[in-house]
Design a protein around this motif. Structure first.
Motif, PDB file in Angstrom:
ATOM      1  N   LEU A  30       0.834  -1.206   0.000  1.00  0.00           N
ATOM      2  CA  LEU A  30       0.000   0.000   0.000  1.00  0.00           C
ATOM      3  C   LEU A  30       0.866   1.252   0.000  1.00  0.00           C
ATOM      4  CD1 LEU A  30      -2.704   1.424   0.171  1.00  0.00           C
ATOM      5  CD2 LEU A  30      -2.645   1.142   2.657  1.00  0.00           C
ATOM      6  N   ASN A  31       1.955   1.234   0.753  1.00  0.00           N
ATOM      7  CA  ASN A  31       2.869   2.374   0.779  1.00  0.00           C
ATOM      8  C   ASN A  31       3.458   2.633  -0.602  1.00  0.00           C
ATOM      9  OD1 ASN A  31       5.987   3.259   1.169  1.00  0.00           O
ATOM     10  ND2 ASN A  31       4.668   4.262   2.669  1.00  0.00           N
ATOM     11  N   ILE A  32       3.855   1.554  -1.276  1.00  0.00           N
ATOM     12  CA  ILE A  32       4.437   1.690  -2.620  1.00  0.00           C
ATOM     13  C   ILE A  32       3.379   2.162  -3.613  1.00  0.00           C
ATOM     14  CG2 ILE A  32       5.509   0.442  -4.530  1.00  0.00           C
ATOM     15  CD1 ILE A  32       6.758  -1.415  -2.427  1.00  0.00           C
ATOM     16  N   ILE A  33       2.185   1.546  -3.541  1.00  0.00           N
ATOM     17  CA  ILE A  33       1.106   1.898  -4.473  1.00  0.00           C
ATOM     18  C   ILE A  33       0.716   3.358  -4.343  1.00  0.00           C
ATOM     19  CG2 ILE A  33      -1.353   1.504  -4.966  1.00  0.00           C
ATOM     20  CD1 ILE A  33      -0.846  -1.451  -4.252  1.00  0.00           C
ATOM     21  N   SER A  34       0.626   3.847  -3.103  1.00  0.00           N
ATOM     22  CA  SER A  34       0.183   5.226  -2.889  1.00  0.00           C
ATOM     23  C   SER A  34       1.142   6.232  -3.502  1.00  0.00           C
ATOM     24  CB  SER A  34       0.017   5.504  -1.391  1.00  0.00           C
ATOM     25  OG  SER A  34       1.269   5.474  -0.725  1.00  0.00           O
ATOM     26  N   ARG A  35       2.403   5.860  -3.680  1.00  0.00           N
ATOM     27  CA  ARG A  35       3.398   6.773  -4.233  1.00  0.00           C
ATOM     28  C   ARG A  35       3.203   7.016  -5.728  1.00  0.00           C
ATOM     29  NH1 ARG A  35       5.234   9.601  -0.074  1.00  0.00           N
ATOM     30  NH2 ARG A  35       5.195   8.229   1.747  1.00  0.00           N
ATOM     31  N   PHE A  36       2.424   6.161  -6.377  1.00  0.00           N
ATOM     32  CA  PHE A  36       2.180   6.361  -7.805  1.00  0.00           C
ATOM     33  C   PHE A  36       1.169   7.473  -8.060  1.00  0.00           C
ATOM     34  CE2 PHE A  36       4.003   2.100  -8.009  1.00  0.00           C
ATOM     35  CZ  PHE A  36       4.793   2.182  -9.144  1.00  0.00           C
ATOM     36  N   ALA A  37       0.363   7.827  -7.058  1.00  0.00           N
ATOM     37  CA  ALA A  37      -0.605   8.908  -7.220  1.00  0.00           C
ATOM     38  C   ALA A  37       0.126  10.243  -7.204  1.00  0.00           C
ATOM     39  CB  ALA A  37      -1.640   8.857  -6.103  1.00  0.00           C
ATOM     40  N   LEU A  53      -4.035   7.116 -11.549  1.00  0.00           N
ATOM     41  CA  LEU A  53      -5.470   6.904 -11.322  1.00  0.00           C
ATOM     42  C   LEU A  53      -5.723   5.583 -10.601  1.00  0.00           C
ATOM     43  CD1 LEU A  53      -6.927   8.123 -14.751  1.00  0.00           C
ATOM     44  CD2 LEU A  53      -7.086   9.257 -12.540  1.00  0.00           C
ATOM     45  N   LEU A  54      -5.028   4.526 -11.010  1.00  0.00           N
ATOM     46  CA  LEU A  54      -5.200   3.232 -10.365  1.00  0.00           C
ATOM     47  C   LEU A  54      -4.753   3.285  -8.906  1.00  0.00           C
ATOM     48  CD1 LEU A  54      -5.952   0.258 -10.575  1.00  0.00           C
ATOM     49  CD2 LEU A  54      -3.635  -0.211 -11.411  1.00  0.00           C
ATOM     50  N   SER A  55      -3.670   4.012  -8.644  1.00  0.00           N
ATOM     51  CA  SER A  55      -3.188   4.154  -7.278  1.00  0.00           C
ATOM     52  C   SER A  55      -4.241   4.797  -6.384  1.00  0.00           C
ATOM     53  CB  SER A  55      -1.910   5.000  -7.265  1.00  0.00           C
ATOM     54  OG  SER A  55      -1.515   5.313  -5.944  1.00  0.00           O
ATOM     55  N   SER A  56      -4.870   5.867  -6.867  1.00  0.00           N
ATOM     56  CA  SER A  56      -5.892   6.555  -6.072  1.00  0.00           C
ATOM     57  C   SER A  56      -7.092   5.650  -5.822  1.00  0.00           C
ATOM     58  CB  SER A  56      -6.347   7.842  -6.777  1.00  0.00           C
ATOM     59  OG  SER A  56      -6.937   7.560  -8.041  1.00  0.00           O
ATOM     60  N   LYS A  57      -7.452   4.832  -6.799  1.00  0.00           N
ATOM     61  CA  LYS A  57      -8.580   3.913  -6.633  1.00  0.00           C
ATOM     62  C   LYS A  57      -8.267   2.831  -5.593  1.00  0.00           C
ATOM     63  CE  LYS A  57     -10.389   4.537 -11.330  1.00  0.00           C
ATOM     64  NZ  LYS A  57     -10.639   3.886 -12.640  1.00  0.00           N
ATOM     65  N   LEU A  58      -7.031   2.323  -5.612  1.00  0.00           N
ATOM     66  CA  LEU A  58      -6.649   1.295  -4.648  1.00  0.00           C
ATOM     67  C   LEU A  58      -6.599   1.850  -3.222  1.00  0.00           C
ATOM     68  CD1 LEU A  58      -3.896  -0.658  -6.616  1.00  0.00           C
ATOM     69  CD2 LEU A  58      -6.099  -1.534  -5.845  1.00  0.00           C
ATOM     70  N   VAL A  59      -6.132   3.085  -3.084  1.00  0.00           N
ATOM     71  CA  VAL A  59      -6.125   3.713  -1.762  1.00  0.00           C
ATOM     72  C   VAL A  59      -7.545   3.827  -1.229  1.00  0.00           C
ATOM     73  CG1 VAL A  59      -5.701   5.890  -0.549  1.00  0.00           C
ATOM     74  CG2 VAL A  59      -3.958   4.965  -2.080  1.00  0.00           C
ATOM     75  N   LYS A  60      -8.468   4.261  -2.092  1.00  0.00           N
ATOM     76  CA  LYS A  60      -9.870   4.389  -1.670  1.00  0.00           C
ATOM     77  C   LYS A  60     -10.454   3.028  -1.289  1.00  0.00           C
ATOM     78  CE  LYS A  60     -13.383   4.592  -4.452  1.00  0.00           C
ATOM     79  NZ  LYS A  60     -14.404   4.990  -5.453  1.00  0.00           N
ATOM     80  N   MET A  61     -10.157   2.009  -2.078  1.00  0.00           N
ATOM     81  CA  MET A  61     -10.690   0.675  -1.797  1.00  0.00           C
ATOM     82  C   MET A  61     -10.133   0.127  -0.489  1.00  0.00           C
ATOM     83  SD  MET A  61     -10.524  -0.908  -5.660  1.00  0.00           S
ATOM     84  CE  MET A  61     -11.095  -2.536  -5.206  1.00  0.00           C
ATOM     85  N   LEU A 129     -10.725  13.254 -12.184  1.00  0.00           N
ATOM     86  CA  LEU A 129     -11.068  11.897 -11.772  1.00  0.00           C
ATOM     87  C   LEU A 129     -10.218  11.460 -10.583  1.00  0.00           C
ATOM     88  CD1 LEU A 129     -12.648   9.309 -12.209  1.00  0.00           C
ATOM     89  CD2 LEU A 129     -10.961   8.614 -13.923  1.00  0.00           C
ATOM     90  N   MET A 130      -8.922  11.770 -10.606  1.00  0.00           N
ATOM     91  CA  MET A 130      -8.060  11.401  -9.490  1.00  0.00           C
ATOM     92  C   MET A 130      -8.449  12.162  -8.222  1.00  0.00           C
ATOM     93  SD  MET A 130      -3.893  11.623  -9.058  1.00  0.00           S
ATOM     94  CE  MET A 130      -3.963  13.384  -8.715  1.00  0.00           C
ATOM     95  N   VAL A 131      -8.731  13.458  -8.355  1.00  0.00           N
ATOM     96  CA  VAL A 131      -9.138  14.265  -7.208  1.00  0.00           C
ATOM     97  C   VAL A 131     -10.434  13.735  -6.608  1.00  0.00           C
ATOM     98  CG1 VAL A 131      -9.977  16.548  -6.511  1.00  0.00           C
ATOM     99  CG2 VAL A 131      -7.956  16.359  -7.952  1.00  0.00           C
ATOM    100  N   THR A 132     -11.393  13.417  -7.465  1.00  0.00           N
ATOM    101  CA  THR A 132     -12.679  12.896  -6.997  1.00  0.00           C
ATOM    102  C   THR A 132     -12.501  11.581  -6.249  1.00  0.00           C
ATOM    103  OG1 THR A 132     -13.819  13.944  -8.859  1.00  0.00           O
ATOM    104  CG2 THR A 132     -14.981  12.174  -7.728  1.00  0.00           C
ATOM    105  N   THR A 133     -11.673  10.705  -6.778  1.00  0.00           N
ATOM    106  CA  THR A 133     -11.431   9.409  -6.140  1.00  0.00           C
ATOM    107  C   THR A 133     -10.785   9.573  -4.771  1.00  0.00           C
ATOM    108  OG1 THR A 133     -11.141   8.379  -8.318  1.00  0.00           O
ATOM    109  CG2 THR A 133     -10.326   7.159  -6.421  1.00  0.00           C
ATOM    110  N   LEU A 134      -9.786  10.449  -4.670  1.00  0.00           N
ATOM    111  CA  LEU A 134      -9.112  10.657  -3.390  1.00  0.00           C
ATOM    112  C   LEU A 134     -10.043  11.343  -2.382  1.00  0.00           C
ATOM    113  CD1 LEU A 134      -5.516  11.716  -4.526  1.00  0.00           C
ATOM    114  CD2 LEU A 134      -6.230   9.549  -3.495  1.00  0.00           C
ATOM    115  N   LEU A 135     -10.889  12.244  -2.850  1.00  0.00           N
ATOM    116  CA  LEU A 135     -11.853  12.878  -1.944  1.00  0.00           C
ATOM    117  C   LEU A 135     -12.877  11.858  -1.443  1.00  0.00           C
ATOM    118  CD1 LEU A 135     -12.501  16.332  -3.679  1.00  0.00           C
ATOM    119  CD2 LEU A 135     -11.305  15.910  -1.523  1.00  0.00           C
TER     120      LEU A 135
END
Length: 333
Positions: A30-37, A53-61, A129-135
């Motif tokens: 998760l730490n590594i994935i979040s760095r791609f956003a 975009l995928l990173s932000s979606k995984l963080v939300k999930m 789309l990325m902003v919306t996902t992170l919000l």
């Protein structure tokens, strides 16, 4: 063996994991994935944009699945381990704060020349789309991980940077102005409609965050002592300081300008959304068929209207119950 999917799904039942695994290796991905956003990478296009975009979606999930904790004797301790590990994996919230802050900066800037304008319109959809996902991830964390939510919105575990909050408030006002301008202009270009739609989408995500904040701690924010820090009010929601600041209750910062206008901006957005829906109905009343874009536009407007009305309702109830800030006057207005 420890793929992103296994990482995500394993958080639904941390009691089946060893505490050491939950606190350490289980969140390494998760730490590594979040760095791609990244607000910069999402504008590049291609694989970098897709990864962001995928990173932000995984963080939300991951944050959403962190809510599904099995109820057993060890659930409370496992939950504390898991949530602490989540905060560590996401850099204590500061990383997402920087992403959102940078993204709002870019969204507020338009190109000066023709070529810059074209590039701006092309990249804005991906960025929105990325902003919306992170919000959406922030909204999920309000009730389940309030400490993390506070850290994301204020720039870190012990920080009080109100820059992101102010930009969110300004975005709501900008969307109201765009709705009014669009309604009063007969010949809107497709680019104008596209930008308006994206602003409405982002504002809807902002309102979802505000709605969750208001549901969780609007009354407790009023009850807390404005002269003490959030850590001094252990019985108060961790995000209470944010709601206090947004309602102009907390006077410590000395910056009661833009944030205190949030409710006024939301009331104005409610009015503009309703008028835009009525105008849209009038323009398309004589058409035999309605395009998918019009249906999509109306759906976003309805989401804006319903969410803003929910917030106004919660704010009115709070003001009436606490006999503060003119609750009945807000209803009349």
């Amino acid at each position: 063996q420890h793929s992103p999917c296994n990482l995500l799904l394993s958080k639904a039942s941390p009691s089946s994991l060893q505490p050491a695994l939950t606190a350490g290796l289980n969140v390494a991905n998760l730490n590594i994935i979040s760095r791609f956003a990244s607000a910069d990478d999402v504008l590049v296009g291609g694989s970098k944009s897709n990864a962001a975009l995928l990173s932000s979606k995984l963080v939300k999930m991951c944050l959403r699945h962190a809510n599904t904790i099995a109820l057993n004797d060890n659930a409370a301790s496992n939950m504390r381990i898991g949530l602490s590990a989540f905060r560590a994996a996401l850099g204590g919230g500061s990383h997402i704060f920087e992403i959102l802050l940078g993204a709002f900066d870019k969204l507020s800037k338009s190109g000066d020349g023709a070529s810059e304008a074209v590039a701006y319109f092309e990249c804005m959809e991906q960025l929105a789309l990325m902003v919306t996902t992170l919000l959406e991830a922030v909204a999920v964390s309000v009730s389940s991980q309030p400490d993390l939510c506070r850290a994301i919105l204020l720039g870190g575990e012990n920080a009080e940077n109100w820059g992101l909050i102010e930009k969110m408030v300004s975005m709501v006002l900008t969307t109201s102005n765009l709705l009014t301008s669009s309604r009063e202009t007969e010949n809107n270009t497709p680019q104008d409609d596209h930008v308006l739609g994206l602003h409405c989408l982002i504002s809807c995500a902002i309102l979802n965050v505000v709605a969750e904040l208001w549901k969780s701690c609007r009354l407790t924010a009023t009850a807390s002592d404005p002269k003490s820090s959030w850590k001094d009010n252990s019985s108060v929601h961790a995000c209470g300081i944010i709601v206090s600041h947004l309602t102009n209750i907390n006077k410590n910062t000395g910056r009661a300008t833009t944030p205190s206008l949030l409710i006024a901006n939301i009331v104005e957005l409610t009015r503009c959304s309703l008028l835009s829906i009525m105008s849209l109905e009038e323009k398309n009343s004589m058409l035999d068929e309605v395009s998918a874009s019009i249906v999509h536009q109306k759906c976003i407007l309805l989401d804006l209207l319903t969410t803003s009305l929910d917030i106004v309702t919660l704010e009115t109830v709070s003001r009436v119950q606490t006999k503060s800030l003119g609750g009945l006057k807000l209803v009349e207005d």
